[in-house]
Design an enzyme around this catalytic site. Structure first.
Site, PDB file in Angstrom:
ATOM      1  N   THR A  27     -21.076  57.715 -45.375  1.00  0.00           N
ATOM      2  CA  THR A  27     -20.484  56.378 -45.379  1.00  0.00           C
ATOM      3  C   THR A  27     -18.980  56.481 -45.574  1.00  0.00           C
ATOM      4  O   THR A  27     -18.514  57.121 -46.512  1.00  0.00           O
ATOM      5  CB  THR A  27     -21.111  55.524 -46.497  1.00  0.00           C
ATOM      6  N   HIS A 176     -33.554  55.394 -42.585  1.00  0.00           N
ATOM      7  CA  HIS A 176     -33.095  55.730 -43.938  1.00  0.00           C
ATOM      8  C   HIS A 176     -34.164  55.305 -44.941  1.00  0.00           C
ATOM      9  O   HIS A 176     -34.268  54.145 -45.317  1.00  0.00           O
ATOM     10  CB  HIS A 176     -31.775  55.027 -44.226  1.00  0.00           C
ATOM     11  N   ASN A 179     -32.581  57.653 -51.102  1.00  0.00           N
ATOM     12  CA  ASN A 179     -31.420  57.309 -51.928  1.00  0.00           C
ATOM     13  C   ASN A 179     -31.461  55.923 -52.557  1.00  0.00           C
ATOM     14  O   ASN A 179     -30.421  55.302 -52.787  1.00  0.00           O
ATOM     15  CB  ASN A 179     -30.123  57.484 -51.129  1.00  0.00           C
ATOM     16  N   TYR A 181     -32.538  53.021 -51.431  1.00  0.00           N
ATOM     17  CA  TYR A 181     -32.382  51.840 -50.595  1.00  0.00           C
ATOM     18  C   TYR A 181     -33.756  51.224 -50.314  1.00  0.00           C
ATOM     19  O   TYR A 181     -34.769  51.655 -50.860  1.00  0.00           O
ATOM     20  CB  TYR A 181     -31.595  52.192 -49.337  1.00  0.00           C
ATOM     21  N   ASN A 236     -28.813  55.572 -57.009  1.00  0.00           N
ATOM     22  CA  ASN A 236     -28.884  54.112 -57.068  1.00  0.00           C
ATOM     23  C   ASN A 236     -29.959  53.595 -58.018  1.00  0.00           C
ATOM     24  O   ASN A 236     -30.601  52.562 -57.776  1.00  0.00           O
ATOM     25  CB  ASN A 236     -29.077  53.536 -55.664  1.00  0.00           C
TER      26      ASN A 236
END
Length: 363
Positions: A27, A176, A179, A181, A236
Protein backbone atom coordinates in the site's frame (compact mmCIF):
# COMPACT_ATOMS: atom_id res chain seq x y z
CA UNK A 1 20.29 -26.82 -6.00
CA UNK A 2 21.90 -23.41 -6.32
CA UNK A 3 20.50 -19.96 -5.81
CA UNK A 4 20.15 -19.63 -9.58
CA UNK A 5 17.04 -21.81 -9.47
CA UNK A 6 15.27 -18.83 -7.92
CA UNK A 7 15.86 -17.02 -11.21
CA UNK A 8 14.66 -19.70 -13.59
CA UNK A 9 11.21 -19.60 -15.27
CA UNK A 10 8.21 -20.99 -13.44
CA UNK A 11 4.81 -22.07 -14.74
CA UNK A 12 1.88 -20.54 -12.85
CA UNK A 13 -1.32 -21.91 -14.31
CA UNK A 14 -1.29 -20.86 -17.94
CA UNK A 15 1.39 -18.21 -17.35
CA UNK A 16 5.14 -18.55 -17.66
CA UNK A 17 6.90 -16.39 -15.09
CA UNK A 18 10.46 -15.28 -15.77
CA UNK A 19 11.58 -16.18 -12.22
CA UNK A 20 10.28 -17.16 -8.78
CA UNK A 21 10.52 -13.69 -7.24
CA UNK A 22 7.20 -11.99 -6.46
CA UNK A 23 6.52 -8.33 -5.75
CA UNK A 24 4.36 -8.44 -2.63
CA UNK A 25 1.34 -6.10 -2.45
CA UNK A 26 2.41 -2.77 -0.95
CA UNK A 27 0.00 0.00 0.00
CA UNK A 28 1.42 3.38 -1.07
CA UNK A 29 -1.61 5.73 -0.72
CA UNK A 30 -1.11 7.60 -3.98
CA UNK A 31 -4.43 7.20 -5.81
CA UNK A 32 -5.89 10.31 -7.38
CA UNK A 33 -9.36 11.80 -7.58
CA UNK A 34 -12.03 9.12 -7.65
CA UNK A 35 -9.59 6.59 -6.18
CA UNK A 36 -8.04 6.16 -9.63
CA UNK A 37 -4.42 4.91 -9.78
CA UNK A 38 -2.12 7.89 -10.18
CA UNK A 39 -0.31 8.63 -13.41
CA UNK A 40 2.87 7.62 -11.58
CA UNK A 41 1.61 4.11 -10.85
CA UNK A 42 2.29 2.85 -14.37
CA UNK A 43 5.91 3.91 -14.00
CA UNK A 44 6.20 2.46 -10.49
CA UNK A 45 4.99 -1.00 -11.50
CA UNK A 46 6.80 -1.13 -14.83
CA UNK A 47 10.06 -0.31 -13.04
CA UNK A 48 9.56 -3.54 -11.07
CA UNK A 49 8.35 -5.69 -13.96
CA UNK A 50 11.45 -7.92 -13.80
CA UNK A 51 9.78 -9.75 -10.90
CA UNK A 52 8.32 -13.06 -12.04
CA UNK A 53 4.94 -11.91 -10.74
CA UNK A 54 3.78 -8.53 -9.51
CA UNK A 55 0.88 -8.36 -7.07
CA UNK A 56 -0.67 -4.91 -6.96
CA UNK A 57 -1.31 -2.84 -3.89
CA UNK A 58 -4.56 -3.75 -2.14
CA UNK A 59 -7.46 -2.34 -4.14
CA UNK A 60 -10.94 -1.85 -2.74
CA UNK A 61 -13.83 -3.64 -4.43
CA UNK A 62 -16.33 -0.94 -3.41
CA UNK A 63 -16.52 2.39 -1.64
CA UNK A 64 -17.51 0.49 1.51
CA UNK A 65 -14.34 -1.58 1.20
CA UNK A 66 -11.99 1.39 1.67
CA UNK A 67 -10.03 1.73 4.90
CA UNK A 68 -7.22 4.20 4.24
CA UNK A 69 -7.00 7.49 2.38
CA UNK A 70 -5.93 7.59 -1.27
CA UNK A 71 -6.04 3.85 -1.94
CA UNK A 72 -7.22 2.80 -5.41
CA UNK A 73 -10.45 1.07 -6.34
CA UNK A 74 -11.62 -1.26 -9.10
CA UNK A 75 -15.37 -0.52 -9.16
CA UNK A 76 -15.69 2.41 -11.60
CA UNK A 77 -14.85 2.78 -15.27
CA UNK A 78 -12.31 5.51 -14.49
CA UNK A 79 -10.53 3.14 -12.11
CA UNK A 80 -10.52 0.37 -14.71
CA UNK A 81 -9.08 2.78 -17.27
CA UNK A 82 -6.42 3.94 -14.81
CA UNK A 83 -5.37 0.40 -14.02
CA UNK A 84 -5.22 -0.43 -17.74
CA UNK A 85 -2.32 2.03 -18.07
CA UNK A 86 -0.53 0.05 -15.37
CA UNK A 87 -1.08 -3.36 -16.91
CA UNK A 88 -0.07 -2.16 -20.36
CA UNK A 89 3.17 -0.70 -19.00
CA UNK A 90 3.99 -3.92 -17.12
CA UNK A 91 3.20 -6.14 -20.11
CA UNK A 92 5.32 -3.92 -22.34
CA UNK A 93 8.26 -4.84 -20.10
CA UNK A 94 7.39 -8.55 -20.27
CA UNK A 95 5.95 -8.70 -16.76
CA UNK A 96 2.92 -10.44 -15.29
CA UNK A 97 0.62 -8.75 -12.78
CA UNK A 98 -2.31 -9.75 -10.54
CA UNK A 99 -4.64 -7.27 -8.82
CA UNK A 100 -5.23 -7.74 -5.09
CA UNK A 101 -8.95 -7.45 -4.25
CA UNK A 102 -9.65 -5.84 -0.88
CA UNK A 103 -12.48 -5.17 1.53
CA UNK A 104 -11.11 -3.82 4.80
CA UNK A 105 -14.22 -4.48 6.90
CA UNK A 106 -13.81 -2.91 10.33
CA UNK A 107 -10.36 -1.43 9.58
CA UNK A 108 -11.83 1.86 8.43
CA UNK A 109 -13.08 5.22 9.59
CA UNK A 110 -16.38 7.05 9.22
CA UNK A 111 -14.59 9.83 7.29
CA UNK A 112 -13.84 7.29 4.52
CA UNK A 113 -17.34 5.84 4.33
CA UNK A 114 -20.22 7.21 2.26
CA UNK A 115 -22.33 9.62 4.31
CA UNK A 116 -20.16 8.98 7.36
CA UNK A 117 -21.52 5.48 7.82
CA UNK A 118 -20.01 3.03 10.28
CA UNK A 119 -17.56 0.50 8.82
CA UNK A 120 -18.89 -3.06 8.55
CA UNK A 121 -17.66 -6.25 10.19
CA UNK A 122 -18.82 -9.77 11.01
CA UNK A 123 -19.57 -8.57 14.54
CA UNK A 124 -19.74 -5.13 16.17
CA UNK A 125 -16.29 -5.39 17.75
CA UNK A 126 -13.91 -2.49 17.23
CA UNK A 127 -10.34 -3.40 16.32
CA UNK A 128 -7.50 -2.17 18.51
CA UNK A 129 -5.59 -0.55 15.68
CA UNK A 130 -5.26 2.62 13.66
CA UNK A 131 -5.87 3.68 10.09
CA UNK A 132 -4.49 6.47 7.91
CA UNK A 133 -7.01 9.21 7.17
CA UNK A 134 -6.85 13.00 6.81
CA UNK A 135 -3.06 12.66 6.57
CA UNK A 136 -2.66 11.16 10.02
CA UNK A 137 -2.97 7.86 11.86
CA UNK A 138 -6.15 7.65 13.93
CA UNK A 139 -8.11 4.95 15.76
CA UNK A 140 -10.47 2.98 13.54
CA UNK A 141 -14.19 3.63 14.00
CA UNK A 142 -16.71 1.42 15.77
CA UNK A 143 -18.13 -1.02 13.19
CA UNK A 144 -21.60 -2.44 12.77
CA UNK A 145 -22.30 -6.11 12.17
CA UNK A 146 -23.26 -7.03 8.62
CA UNK A 147 -26.78 -8.33 8.21
CA UNK A 148 -27.14 -11.79 6.74
CA UNK A 149 -28.85 -10.45 3.62
CA UNK A 150 -25.92 -8.10 2.94
CA UNK A 151 -23.37 -10.86 2.48
CA UNK A 152 -24.53 -11.81 -1.01
CA UNK A 153 -23.78 -8.23 -2.04
CA UNK A 154 -20.23 -8.52 -0.67
CA UNK A 155 -19.71 -11.71 -2.68
CA UNK A 156 -21.03 -10.03 -5.82
CA UNK A 157 -18.77 -7.01 -5.27
CA UNK A 158 -15.76 -9.36 -5.28
CA UNK A 159 -17.09 -11.10 -8.39
CA UNK A 160 -17.57 -7.83 -10.27
CA UNK A 161 -14.20 -6.50 -9.13
CA UNK A 162 -12.53 -9.62 -10.54
CA UNK A 163 -14.28 -9.10 -13.88
CA UNK A 164 -13.22 -5.44 -13.82
CA UNK A 165 -9.61 -6.46 -13.16
CA UNK A 166 -9.55 -8.69 -16.20
CA UNK A 167 -11.14 -5.87 -18.23
CA UNK A 168 -8.26 -3.67 -17.04
CA UNK A 169 -5.75 -6.16 -18.43
CA UNK A 170 -4.61 -7.95 -15.30
CA UNK A 171 -3.37 -11.53 -15.66
CA UNK A 172 -5.38 -12.56 -12.60
CA UNK A 173 -6.47 -11.49 -9.13
CA UNK A 174 -5.46 -12.19 -5.56
CA UNK A 175 -8.28 -12.24 -3.01
CA UNK A 176 -7.12 -10.52 0.19
CA UNK A 177 -8.05 -12.95 2.95
CA UNK A 178 -5.28 -11.87 5.33
CA UNK A 179 -4.04 -9.27 7.81
CA UNK A 180 -7.21 -8.67 9.76
CA UNK A 181 -9.35 -7.37 6.90
CA UNK A 182 -12.95 -8.41 6.21
CA UNK A 183 -12.53 -12.01 5.04
CA UNK A 184 -9.94 -12.66 7.75
CA UNK A 185 -12.32 -11.11 10.29
CA UNK A 186 -14.94 -13.70 9.39
CA UNK A 187 -12.41 -16.54 9.61
CA UNK A 188 -11.10 -15.69 13.07
CA UNK A 189 -13.14 -15.94 16.23
CA UNK A 190 -11.47 -12.93 17.82
CA UNK A 191 -13.53 -10.78 15.46
CA UNK A 192 -16.44 -13.09 14.60
CA UNK A 193 -18.94 -14.01 17.32
CA UNK A 194 -21.89 -14.52 14.97
CA UNK A 195 -24.40 -17.26 15.71
CA UNK A 196 -25.74 -17.71 12.17
CA UNK A 197 -24.35 -19.71 9.24
CA UNK A 198 -21.28 -17.44 9.06
CA UNK A 199 -20.11 -17.80 12.65
CA UNK A 200 -19.32 -20.36 15.32
CA UNK A 201 -17.81 -23.44 13.72
CA UNK A 202 -14.66 -23.61 11.62
CA UNK A 203 -16.79 -24.39 8.57
CA UNK A 204 -19.14 -21.46 9.16
CA UNK A 205 -16.36 -18.93 9.70
CA UNK A 206 -14.71 -20.01 6.44
CA UNK A 207 -17.98 -19.75 4.52
CA UNK A 208 -17.75 -16.15 3.28
CA UNK A 209 -14.17 -16.45 2.04
CA UNK A 210 -15.02 -19.67 0.22
CA UNK A 211 -18.16 -18.15 -1.32
CA UNK A 212 -16.11 -15.19 -2.52
CA UNK A 213 -13.47 -17.50 -3.98
CA UNK A 214 -16.08 -19.64 -5.71
CA UNK A 215 -17.68 -16.54 -7.23
CA UNK A 216 -14.34 -15.23 -8.51
CA UNK A 217 -13.43 -18.63 -9.95
CA UNK A 218 -16.78 -18.78 -11.75
CA UNK A 219 -16.22 -15.28 -13.12
CA UNK A 220 -12.62 -15.38 -14.35
CA UNK A 221 -11.38 -18.97 -13.94
CA UNK A 222 -9.43 -20.85 -11.28
CA UNK A 223 -6.11 -20.43 -13.09
CA UNK A 224 -6.42 -16.65 -12.72
CA UNK A 225 -7.43 -16.72 -9.04
CA UNK A 226 -5.10 -16.69 -6.03
CA UNK A 227 -5.63 -15.87 -2.37
CA UNK A 228 -3.59 -14.40 0.45
CA UNK A 229 -3.95 -15.75 3.99
CA UNK A 230 -2.20 -15.06 7.31
CA UNK A 231 -2.92 -17.86 9.78
CA UNK A 232 -1.31 -16.39 12.90
CA UNK A 233 -0.56 -12.75 12.13
CA UNK A 234 -1.98 -10.38 14.75
CA UNK A 235 -2.16 -7.58 12.17
CA UNK A 236 -4.92 -5.05 12.75
CA UNK A 237 -5.90 -6.49 16.11
CA UNK A 238 -7.02 -9.89 14.79
CA UNK A 239 -6.78 -13.15 16.76
CA UNK A 240 -7.79 -16.79 16.47
CA UNK A 241 -8.11 -19.52 19.09
CA UNK A 242 -7.77 -22.35 16.53
CA UNK A 243 -5.55 -21.33 13.61
CA UNK A 244 -4.22 -24.77 12.67
CA UNK A 245 -7.51 -26.63 12.23
CA UNK A 246 -9.13 -23.50 10.79
CA UNK A 247 -6.55 -23.06 8.05
CA UNK A 248 -6.08 -26.76 7.38
CA UNK A 249 -9.81 -26.89 6.62
CA UNK A 250 -9.71 -23.68 4.61
CA UNK A 251 -6.81 -24.80 2.42
CA UNK A 252 -8.45 -28.17 1.80
CA UNK A 253 -11.46 -26.30 0.43
CA UNK A 254 -9.35 -23.86 -1.59
CA UNK A 255 -7.49 -26.77 -3.13
CA UNK A 256 -10.79 -28.33 -4.14
CA UNK A 257 -11.78 -25.09 -5.87
CA UNK A 258 -8.64 -25.40 -8.02
CA UNK A 259 -7.27 -21.89 -7.53
CA UNK A 260 -3.81 -21.28 -8.89
CA UNK A 261 -2.02 -20.27 -5.68
CA UNK A 262 -2.13 -19.59 -1.98
CA UNK A 263 0.01 -16.71 -0.74
CA UNK A 264 0.85 -17.34 2.91
CA UNK A 265 2.07 -14.74 5.41
CA UNK A 266 4.27 -16.85 7.67
CA UNK A 267 4.25 -15.33 11.15
CA UNK A 268 3.38 -11.73 12.00
CA UNK A 269 2.93 -9.48 8.98
CA UNK A 270 6.14 -7.47 8.68
CA UNK A 271 7.30 -8.89 12.01
CA UNK A 272 8.59 -12.06 13.68
CA UNK A 273 8.17 -15.30 11.76
CA UNK A 274 7.86 -17.24 15.04
CA UNK A 275 5.11 -15.11 16.62
CA UNK A 276 2.99 -18.23 17.24
CA UNK A 277 3.33 -21.97 16.57
CA UNK A 278 1.94 -23.07 13.23
CA UNK A 279 2.70 -25.89 10.81
CA UNK A 280 2.94 -24.24 7.38
CA UNK A 281 4.11 -27.54 5.90
CA UNK A 282 0.59 -28.81 6.56
CA UNK A 283 -0.79 -26.17 4.19
CA UNK A 284 1.92 -26.98 1.65
CA UNK A 285 0.93 -30.66 1.69
CA UNK A 286 -2.77 -29.90 1.35
CA UNK A 287 -2.49 -27.55 -1.62
CA UNK A 288 -1.58 -29.15 -4.95
CA UNK A 289 -0.65 -26.05 -6.87
CA UNK A 290 1.56 -23.04 -6.18
CA UNK A 291 2.56 -21.97 -2.66
CA UNK A 292 3.87 -18.39 -2.39
CA UNK A 293 5.83 -17.82 0.82
CA UNK A 294 5.82 -14.37 2.40
CA UNK A 295 7.34 -12.51 5.35
CA UNK A 296 10.96 -11.82 6.15
CA UNK A 297 12.43 -13.50 3.09
CA UNK A 298 15.87 -12.65 1.77
CA UNK A 299 17.98 -14.45 -0.81
CA UNK A 300 19.42 -16.95 1.67
CA UNK A 301 16.11 -17.94 3.22
CA UNK A 302 14.30 -18.13 -0.12
CA UNK A 303 17.05 -20.25 -1.64
CA UNK A 304 17.09 -22.70 1.27
CA UNK A 305 13.29 -23.02 1.38
CA UNK A 306 13.18 -23.59 -2.36
CA UNK A 307 15.84 -26.30 -2.09
CA UNK A 308 13.82 -27.95 0.69
CA UNK A 309 10.66 -27.82 -1.42
CA UNK A 310 8.81 -25.72 1.16
CA UNK A 311 7.53 -23.13 -1.33
CA UNK A 312 7.43 -22.43 -5.06
CA UNK A 313 7.52 -18.63 -5.22
CA UNK A 314 8.80 -16.05 -2.75
CA UNK A 315 7.29 -12.63 -2.10
CA UNK A 316 9.56 -9.68 -1.34
CA UNK A 317 7.97 -6.49 -0.06
CA UNK A 318 9.82 -3.48 1.23
CA UNK A 319 13.08 -4.50 -0.46
CA UNK A 320 11.33 -3.71 -3.75
CA UNK A 321 10.55 -0.12 -2.73
CA UNK A 322 14.12 1.17 -2.84
CA UNK A 323 15.28 -1.44 -5.36
CA UNK A 324 13.12 -1.50 -8.49
CA UNK A 325 15.67 -3.92 -9.97
CA UNK A 326 15.64 -6.19 -6.92
CA UNK A 327 15.76 -9.35 -9.04
CA UNK A 328 19.03 -8.27 -10.65
CA UNK A 329 20.51 -7.24 -7.32
CA UNK A 330 19.63 -10.59 -5.75
CA UNK A 331 20.98 -12.46 -8.75
CA UNK A 332 24.31 -10.62 -8.79
CA UNK A 333 24.77 -10.19 -5.05
CA UNK A 334 24.71 -6.41 -5.36
CA UNK A 335 23.97 -4.41 -2.20
CA UNK A 336 20.38 -3.35 -1.55
CA UNK A 337 19.47 0.31 -1.24
CA UNK A 338 17.38 1.54 1.68
CA UNK A 339 14.07 3.30 1.16
CA UNK A 340 12.94 6.56 2.75
CA UNK A 341 10.26 5.75 5.36
CA UNK A 342 9.03 9.34 5.29
CA UNK A 343 7.76 8.85 1.72
CA UNK A 344 6.26 5.39 2.21
CA UNK A 345 2.63 6.52 2.40
CA UNK A 346 1.20 9.29 0.23
CA UNK A 347 2.92 12.00 -1.73
CA UNK A 348 4.13 12.01 -5.30
CA UNK A 349 7.16 10.88 -7.25
CA UNK A 350 9.64 11.27 -4.38
CA UNK A 351 10.24 7.93 -2.73
CA UNK A 352 8.01 6.26 -5.28
CA UNK A 353 9.55 6.24 -8.75
CA UNK A 354 12.90 7.97 -8.16
CA UNK A 355 14.97 5.06 -6.80
CA UNK A 356 17.87 4.14 -9.08
CA UNK A 357 18.66 0.83 -10.67
CA UNK A 358 22.20 -0.57 -10.81
CA UNK A 359 22.42 0.44 -14.47
CA UNK A 360 21.37 3.99 -13.73
CA UNK A 361 23.71 4.29 -10.78
CA UNK A 362 26.70 3.25 -12.90
CA UNK A 363 25.82 5.42 -15.89
Amino acid sequence: MTDKTLFEPYTLGSLTLSNRVVLAPLTRNRAGVGFVPSELAATYYSQRASAGLLISEATQISRQGQGYQDTPGIYTQAQIDGWRKVTESVHAKGGRIFLQLWHVGRISHVDLQANGAAPVAPSAIRAETKTFVNNSFVDVSEPRALELDELRGIVNDFRQAAANAIAAGFDGVEIHGANGYLLDQFIKDGANVRTDAYGGSIENRARLLLEVTQAVVEEIGADRTGIRISPVSPANGISSSDPQPQFDYLVDQLDALGIVYIHVVEGATGGPRDVAPFDYASLRRRFKRTYIANNGYDLELATSRLAEGKADLFAFGRQFIGNPDLVERLKTGAPLAAFNPATLYGGGAAGYIDYSTLAEASA
